[in-house]
Scaffold this active site. Sequence first.
Site, PDB file in Angstrom:
ATOM      1  N   GLU A   1      10.912  46.140   4.875  1.00 37.68           N
ATOM      2  CA  GLU A   1      10.110  45.765   6.060  1.00 37.68           C
ATOM      3  C   GLU A   1       9.785  44.181   5.836  1.00 37.68           C
ATOM      4  O   GLU A   1       9.373  43.739   4.763  1.00 37.68           O
ATOM      5  CB  GLU A   1       8.934  46.353   6.454  1.00 37.68           C
ATOM      6  CG  GLU A   1       8.349  45.852   7.619  1.00 37.68           C
ATOM      7  CD  GLU A   1       6.854  46.683   7.454  1.00 37.68           C
ATOM      8  OE1 GLU A   1       6.997  47.806   7.548  1.00 37.68           O
ATOM      9  OE2 GLU A   1       5.893  46.074   8.039  1.00 37.68           O
TER      10      GLU A   1
ATOM     11  N   GLU B   1       0.904  38.730  10.662  1.00 39.47           N
ATOM     12  CA  GLU B   1       0.020  39.579  11.082  1.00 39.47           C
ATOM     13  C   GLU B   1      -1.463  39.175  10.782  1.00 39.47           C
ATOM     14  O   GLU B   1      -1.520  38.269   9.799  1.00 39.47           O
ATOM     15  CB  GLU B   1       0.071  41.285  10.585  1.00 39.47           C
ATOM     16  CG  GLU B   1       0.274  41.117   8.822  1.00 39.47           C
ATOM     17  CD  GLU B   1       0.475  42.533   8.528  1.00 39.47           C
ATOM     18  OE1 GLU B   1       0.454  43.517   9.284  1.00 39.47           O
ATOM     19  OE2 GLU B   1       0.766  42.791   7.579  1.00 39.47           O
TER      20      GLU B   1
END
Length: 453
Positions: free
Chosen positions: A263, A268
């Site tokens: 991933e 974020e």
Amino acid sequence: MVSLTCTFGLLSSAASLTSAALLPKSANPFLTPYASQDPSRNTSSAALDQSVATQRYFHSRRVKKGEIERPWTKVKDPKEKWVTIIPLIGMLVGFIIAGYMVWDGLSTVVNHKYCPVYMSDFPNSGLESDIWTKEAEVGGFGNGQFEETTVTTENVFIQDGMLHIKPTLQDASLIEKNSVINLQVDGICTSSLWTNCITGTNTTNGTIANPVKSGRINTKKGASIKYGRIEVEAKLPAGDWLWPAIWLLPVKKVYGEWPESGEIDIVESRGNNYTYPQGGNNIVSSSLHWGPDSVNDAWWRTNVKRNALHTTFGKKFHTFGLEWSEKYLFTYIDTRLLQVLYTTFTKGGLWERGHFPEANSNGTKYVDPWSQTGRPSTPFDQDFYLIMNVAVGGTNGWFQDDKNGKPWVDESPDPRKDFWNARNNWYPTWNQSGEMVVKSVKMWQQEGYNGCP
């Protein structure tokens, strides 16, 4: 002029001694020496004053260069030259090192050629259905998140040429009374797991449906890259317990379930303000997730944070970028020079770098799923697609317990209910900027892969 002559009211040292011997004790040496200025004085005094007047007063002149000897200059210290030589040598060495570093940096930079895969500034006609998928699920995406992701324009919409992903409150009727949310019946659930498609409220045991709604969209259907670049120009949301993310997942799980197939998190953050101990919307992070299972996810080895100086990432738009090749991967903000995470794929691969245990807690031996490919970049050597979302809350530790009045505890019987009951505290913080706004998305494929010549 070579010399200057100044006449002051003081006697030169030689004249002073002579005149002092001639003057009577009562005479004031500071009186004018000219008798004509005081007619009341007697002749002898006037004559004396006249003789004093003819004396030379203090005489100053500029000394010519070379008139005064400087014997200290004739004695040379043999070590004195090193006071100059040593700094010059240091400067020369510094220039050589700096020059080598610049040369080495330029010689190792690879300016890849790219083919455009997807370029959009979101016209008001809406999301391209052949590119984007609006995800609909209630499972919390493995993190115990509190939102239900919807396919409606309430949570994902385009306005004034910009994409908005906006979280909203769940319908109170689905929370306060017994209810069932079944996305499979509606035919819109995008998950293959039934637990991600069905939820509800049970007033008997005290559990409730997802307390908020939000959006998550992806390009799995029509835009993916294997090595290349991505740039997303966006403004992150501001609001308590919001969790915005721009990230990538593999199109196919070639090496196994998450995180075996990898991933990539471009960015974020958290919507809380700068006082939040873990970092609010003044801090973003980039990371890679990789490991033999979720317990041994080695993300912490490839995780870097970046602080916004004197502002937040919710105040204005920023370009969040990714450059990814078979030899390295880095994320950046606004410019490739302002890198966040930089990872090189070195010999030995990520399995060796991870220092994973030999077996799991059940005694099952781990098998290296990556090194067999012979590519140090594995598992980051497959097609990945882009995801953008605004999550809310969660029980995986992204929001630590007992920090800044967190209204739920991860291990409580129903953290969703605790969160819903505190909505009068957190929901007002979403009013002004509680949404992710995206101006553009750009994706390029590196030359030599996926049909890019």
